[in-house]
Design a protein around this motif. Structure first.
Motif, PDB file in Angstrom:
ATOM      1  N   ILE A  66      22.265  43.251  -6.164  1.00  9.28           N
ATOM      2  CA  ILE A  66      20.475  43.138  -7.102  1.00  9.28           C
ATOM      3  C   ILE A  66      20.245  41.898  -6.490  1.00  9.28           C
ATOM      4  N   ALA A  67      20.626  40.366  -5.986  1.00 10.69           N
ATOM      5  CA  ALA A  67      20.146  39.783  -5.143  1.00 10.69           C
ATOM      6  C   ALA A  67      19.610  40.432  -4.010  1.00 10.69           C
ATOM      7  N   ALA A 111      12.921  30.327  -9.338  1.00 10.03           N
ATOM      8  CA  ALA A 111      13.597  29.856 -10.191  1.00 10.03           C
ATOM      9  C   ALA A 111      13.436  30.801 -11.557  1.00 10.03           C
ATOM     10  N   GLU A 112      13.270  31.362 -11.722  1.00  9.04           N
ATOM     11  CA  GLU A 112      12.848  33.018 -13.672  1.00  9.04           C
ATOM     12  C   GLU A 112      13.417  33.906 -12.375  1.00  9.04           C
ATOM     13  N   ILE A 117      17.972  37.785 -12.299  1.00  3.08           N
ATOM     14  CA  ILE A 117      19.021  38.218 -11.876  1.00  3.08           C
ATOM     15  C   ILE A 117      20.755  38.211 -12.099  1.00  3.08           C
ATOM     16  N   LEU A 118      20.479  37.012 -12.026  1.00  5.14           N
ATOM     17  CA  LEU A 118      21.747  36.236 -12.939  1.00  5.14           C
ATOM     18  C   LEU A 118      21.735  36.877 -14.206  1.00  5.14           C
ATOM     19  N   GLN A 119      21.317  37.343 -14.821  1.00  3.40           N
ATOM     20  CA  GLN A 119      21.321  38.025 -15.912  1.00  3.40           C
ATOM     21  C   GLN A 119      21.764  39.661 -15.765  1.00  3.40           C
ATOM     22  N   LYS A 120      21.159  39.749 -15.296  1.00  2.00           N
ATOM     23  CA  LYS A 120      20.860  41.748 -14.867  1.00  2.00           C
ATOM     24  C   LYS A 120      22.658  41.994 -13.888  1.00  2.00           C
ATOM     25  N   ASN A 140      22.946  28.406 -13.959  1.00  4.21           N
ATOM     26  CA  ASN A 140      22.659  26.869 -13.195  1.00  4.21           C
ATOM     27  C   ASN A 140      22.073  26.961 -11.767  1.00  4.21           C
ATOM     28  N   VAL A 141      20.575  26.907 -11.831  1.00  7.70           N
ATOM     29  CA  VAL A 141      20.442  27.368 -10.350  1.00  7.70           C
ATOM     30  C   VAL A 141      18.930  26.437 -10.180  1.00  7.70           C
ATOM     31  N   LYS A 142      20.019  25.670  -9.446  1.00  4.66           N
ATOM     32  CA  LYS A 142      18.913  24.914  -8.624  1.00  4.66           C
ATOM     33  C   LYS A 142      18.554  25.025  -7.402  1.00  4.66           C
ATOM     34  N   VAL A 143      17.513  23.845  -6.990  1.00  5.88           N
ATOM     35  CA  VAL A 143      16.475  23.748  -6.170  1.00  5.88           C
ATOM     36  C   VAL A 143      16.965  23.388  -4.735  1.00  5.88           C
TER      37      VAL A 143
END
Length: 148
Positions: A66-67, A111-112, A117-120, A140-143
């Protein structure tokens, strides 16, 4: 899509230990009764570990697809997971799998999109969709920090 078969065979070795292997793969994996059960063996993969690993690895492969399709740029992906074994109505069940992905993205503006994408990926994971266990996600999404 056509149906596919994935062959996994098992040979009992001794006591509560066996080896699983696939004619399509190179490696064997030792498996055993987990140490929480009578005559269980520590430090060897158990069916409960493999069950949890199946969910986690499917989540990863689904996320990666998906990513890529979403053109999400990221620097790293890792995911801890916990499989919960409980006795329910006199039967042992894997009741819950908690996935804890950590995603390091390269652009703060994504980020959003990364969270979506993680949820999907969790909702589209074919292993998660094939089991009765509840699957939950703690993202946990980091930049990526730029080195100056």
């Amino acid at each position: 899509m056509e149906s596919h078969l994935y062959n996994v065979n098992l040979n009992w070795e001794k006591e509560r230990i066996g080896n699983i292997y696939s004619p399509e793969l190179n490696d064997k994996i030792a498996v055993a009764t987990p140490p929480e059960f009578p005559k269980g063996v520590a430090r060897i993969w158990s069916p409960e570990h493999l069950f949890t690993a199946a969910v986690n690895s499917c989540f990863m492969t689904t996320f990666l697809a998906i990513a890529e399709n979403s053109k999400l740029e990221f620097a790293s992906f890792s995911c801890e997971s916990n499989g919960k074994l409980e006795q329910v109505d006199g039967k042992f069940l894997m009741t819950e799998i908690v996935l804890k992905p950590e995603l390091i993205i390269t652009h703060a503006s994504d980020a959003e999109k990364a969270e979506k994408i993680l949820q999907k990926a969790e909702k589209a994971c074919l292993i998660s969709n094939s089991i009765k266990s509840a699957v939950s996600l703690q993202t946990n999404v980091k930049v990526l920090e730029c080195q100056a």
